[in-house]
Write a protein that holds these residues in place. Structure first.
Motif, mmCIF file in Angstrom:
data_model
loop_
_atom_site.group_PDB
_atom_site.id
_atom_site.type_symbol
_atom_site.label_atom_id
_atom_site.label_comp_id
_atom_site.label_asym_id
_atom_site.label_seq_id
_atom_site.Cartn_x
_atom_site.Cartn_y
_atom_site.Cartn_z
ATOM 1 N N ASP A 18 12.910 7.609 2.430
ATOM 2 C CA ASP A 18 11.699 7.803 3.210
ATOM 3 C C ASP A 18 11.998 8.846 4.275
ATOM 4 O OD1 ASP A 18 9.356 7.723 4.663
ATOM 5 O OD2 ASP A 18 9.413 5.562 5.023
ATOM 6 N N ASN A 43 -0.217 19.258 -2.494
ATOM 7 C CA ASN A 43 0.098 17.827 -2.538
ATOM 8 C C ASN A 43 1.251 17.501 -1.593
ATOM 9 O OD1 ASN A 43 -1.775 17.933 -4.589
ATOM 10 N ND2 ASN A 43 -0.511 16.896 -6.083
ATOM 11 N N GLU A 44 2.252 18.372 -1.582
ATOM 12 C CA GLU A 44 3.409 18.155 -0.723
ATOM 13 C C GLU A 44 3.020 18.308 0.754
ATOM 14 O OE1 GLU A 44 7.905 19.904 -0.093
ATOM 15 O OE2 GLU A 44 6.874 20.350 -1.953
ATOM 16 N N ALA A 47 1.346 15.117 1.687
ATOM 17 C CA ALA A 47 2.335 14.045 1.806
ATOM 18 C C ALA A 47 3.149 14.187 3.084
ATOM 19 C CB ALA A 47 3.255 14.037 0.588
ATOM 20 N N GLY A 50 1.160 13.056 5.915
ATOM 21 C CA GLY A 50 1.120 11.599 5.876
ATOM 22 C C GLY A 50 2.387 10.978 6.430
ATOM 23 N N THR A 51 3.526 11.577 6.125
ATOM 24 C CA THR A 51 4.800 11.090 6.649
ATOM 25 C C THR A 51 4.831 11.218 8.168
ATOM 26 O OG1 THR A 51 5.958 11.676 4.603
ATOM 27 C CG2 THR A 51 7.305 11.422 6.589
ATOM 28 N N TYR A 73 -4.548 7.346 4.172
ATOM 29 C CA TYR A 73 -3.431 6.985 3.295
ATOM 30 C C TYR A 73 -3.619 7.585 1.905
ATOM 31 C CZ TYR A 73 -0.998 3.760 6.428
ATOM 32 O OH TYR A 73 -0.270 3.223 7.462
ATOM 33 N N SER A 77 -1.197 10.882 0.582
ATOM 34 C CA SER A 77 -0.175 10.195 -0.224
ATOM 35 C C SER A 77 0.710 11.145 -1.003
ATOM 36 C CB SER A 77 -0.848 9.237 -1.206
ATOM 37 O OG SER A 77 -1.560 9.984 -2.187
ATOM 38 N N GLY A 78 0.211 12.356 -1.263
ATOM 39 C CA GLY A 78 0.941 13.289 -2.112
ATOM 40 C C GLY A 78 0.535 13.194 -3.569
ATOM 41 N N ASP A 79 -0.326 12.217 -3.880
ATOM 42 C CA ASP A 79 -0.785 12.050 -5.258
ATOM 43 C C ASP A 79 -1.903 13.016 -5.613
ATOM 44 O OD1 ASP A 79 1.012 9.991 -5.652
ATOM 45 O OD2 ASP A 79 -0.425 8.437 -5.097
#
Length: 106
Positions: A18, A43-44, A47, A50-51, A73, A77-79
């Motif tokens: 993480d 996407n990254e 994410a 989000g981190t 969220y 998420s990166g999804d």
């Protein structure tokens, strides 16, 4: 002759990585975001935001952006690629600004 017993470690036995565990200062957060932006993967980028939001507090980010925690969220998420509207709100609420500079040509 003495034999050394080899221990096999299974991937499933390793702790989950993480990035949030390694963002202990503002300098760490800024450098992390710089690296992710350089890669340019939407996407990254989502994410990574989000981190950073988890490190700083997702509840406060939700208040600052006017978006629900659940929506944040999912978007971060990166999804999937977050919408430009969400990205801009999150970037501003996290205290960042986007700047443009020309790519240096060799």
């Amino acid at each position: 002759m003495t034999q050394v017993a080899s221990k096999v470690t299974r991937i499933s036995d390793l702790p989950d990585f993480d990035m949030a565990d390694y963002l202990s200062s503002e300098e760490d957060i800024i450098e992390y975001m710089r690296q992710v932006l350089e890669d340019g993967d939407p996407n990254e980028i989502g994410a990574a935001l989000g981190t950073i939001a988890r490190v700083r507090g997702m509840t406060q980010l939700a208040k600052d952006t006017g978006l629900s925690r659940e929506s944040l969220y999912k978007s971060l998420s990166g999804d999937r690629s977050p919408s430009s509207d969400t990205l801009l709100k999150v970037i501003k609420a996290l205290g960042f600004k986007l700047t443009i500079e020309p790519i240096a040509h060799a």
